[in-house]
Design a protein around this motif. Sequence first.
Motif, PDB file in Angstrom:
ATOM      1  N   THR A   2       1.469  -1.443   0.020  1.00 20.16           N
ATOM      2  CA  THR A   2      -0.382   0.343   0.498  1.00 20.16           C
ATOM      3  C   THR A   2       1.040   1.256  -0.282  1.00 20.16           C
ATOM      4  N   TRP A   4       1.617   5.071   1.125  1.00 20.85           N
ATOM      5  CA  TRP A   4       1.281   5.374   1.794  1.00 20.85           C
ATOM      6  C   TRP A   4       0.879   7.503   1.525  1.00 20.85           C
ATOM      7  N   THR A   5      -0.057   8.382   2.703  1.00 24.85           N
ATOM      8  CA  THR A   5      -0.011   9.576   1.783  1.00 24.85           C
ATOM      9  C   THR A   5       1.072   9.988   2.850  1.00 24.85           C
ATOM     10  N   PHE A  18      -7.127  16.372   6.447  1.00 27.13           N
ATOM     11  CA  PHE A  18      -6.344  14.922   4.891  1.00 27.13           C
ATOM     12  C   PHE A  18      -6.064  14.092   5.525  1.00 27.13           C
ATOM     13  N   GLN A  21      -9.351  12.445   6.994  1.00 27.04           N
ATOM     14  CA  GLN A  21     -10.625  11.017   5.894  1.00 27.04           C
ATOM     15  C   GLN A  21      -9.566   9.744   5.224  1.00 27.04           C
ATOM     16  N   VAL A  22      -8.645  10.222   5.114  1.00 24.98           N
ATOM     17  CA  VAL A  22      -7.201   8.788   5.054  1.00 24.98           C
ATOM     18  C   VAL A  22      -7.622   8.317   5.610  1.00 24.98           C
ATOM     19  N   ASP A  25     -10.412   6.044   5.881  1.00 25.89           N
ATOM     20  CA  ASP A  25     -10.902   5.109   4.222  1.00 25.89           C
ATOM     21  C   ASP A  25      -9.632   3.901   4.935  1.00 25.89           C
ATOM     22  N   GLY A  27      -6.393   4.034   4.949  1.00 30.71           N
ATOM     23  CA  GLY A  27      -5.015   4.376   4.463  1.00 30.71           C
ATOM     24  C   GLY A  27      -4.209   4.447   5.253  1.00 30.71           C
ATOM     25  N   HIS A  28      -2.565   4.951   4.654  1.00 29.91           N
ATOM     26  CA  HIS A  28      -1.437   4.722   5.947  1.00 29.91           C
ATOM     27  C   HIS A  28      -1.087   6.518   5.709  1.00 29.91           C
ATOM     28  N   VAL A  29      -0.686   7.204   6.185  1.00 33.60           N
ATOM     29  CA  VAL A  29      -0.536   8.047   6.331  1.00 33.60           C
ATOM     30  C   VAL A  29       0.951   8.979   7.123  1.00 33.60           C
ATOM     31  N   HIS A  52      -1.064   3.228  11.053  1.00 35.53           N
ATOM     32  CA  HIS A  52      -1.266   3.547   9.985  1.00 35.53           C
ATOM     33  C   HIS A  52      -1.204   5.123  10.078  1.00 35.53           C
ATOM     34  N   ARG A 210     -10.204  16.206  -2.413  1.00 34.51           N
ATOM     35  CA  ARG A 210      -9.542  14.398  -2.785  1.00 34.51           C
ATOM     36  C   ARG A 210     -10.480  14.148  -3.606  1.00 34.51           C
TER      37      ARG A 210
END
Length: 234
Positions: A2, A4-5, A18, A21-22, A25, A27-29, A52, A210
Amino acid sequence: MTDWTLVTGANRGLGLEFVRQVLADDGHVLATCRHPGKATALNHLAAEHPGHLKILPLDVGDTRSRDELVREWPLATAEGARIGLLVNNAGVLHGGERFGALEAAGLEDSLRTNVVGPLLLTQALAPLLADGARVANLSSQLGSIANTTHFGTPSYAISKAALNMATVQLAHALRPRGIVVVALHPGWVRTDMGGARADETPEDAVAGLRRVIAGLDDAASGRFLDWTGAALPW
């Protein structure tokens, strides 16, 4: 693996939203700010999303701080992790500027933080960007030369106009790897910078941004768009 952001200036306002919200979902930040120890909301999110969210210090306008972030990346994230989205959000706005009383310090700080920092950070992180990644530079309609109708916030407006040019330059530099770079105006948002009378909530602004980022194609690289996807004049 995956992607990352990475979000700069993530301790408050749009940057923090941001991150929220990531993470929502799944996601990984990797979130950065100048003083992670004081970033209470970020640290709460890290506790709620173990594995995460990673938080690292970054003064985007400082060379050594940018270099240290690059060195820390493989230690903070998964081995071989790449950046799928870079959000260059960190910025400053010096209020109360008046013609006749402008000073070099404010102009220099705005350019260093709002232009030089994002440009050189993106350059430093380029080896870590995934092919086909997205780079979102948080600009402002105040950086639109065509739309400027009065004197106001000159150091901020000048820096955002320069960031727009940096966006175009980065778009050309990274195009061979399919990396799309855009300048995005988030609207007038109710944050510490935007003020309580602003039109949009951070939640709505980031959700819109986004959606715009998710819909970008190669032809969009180097464009100046608002949070609805509408093109803005240079």
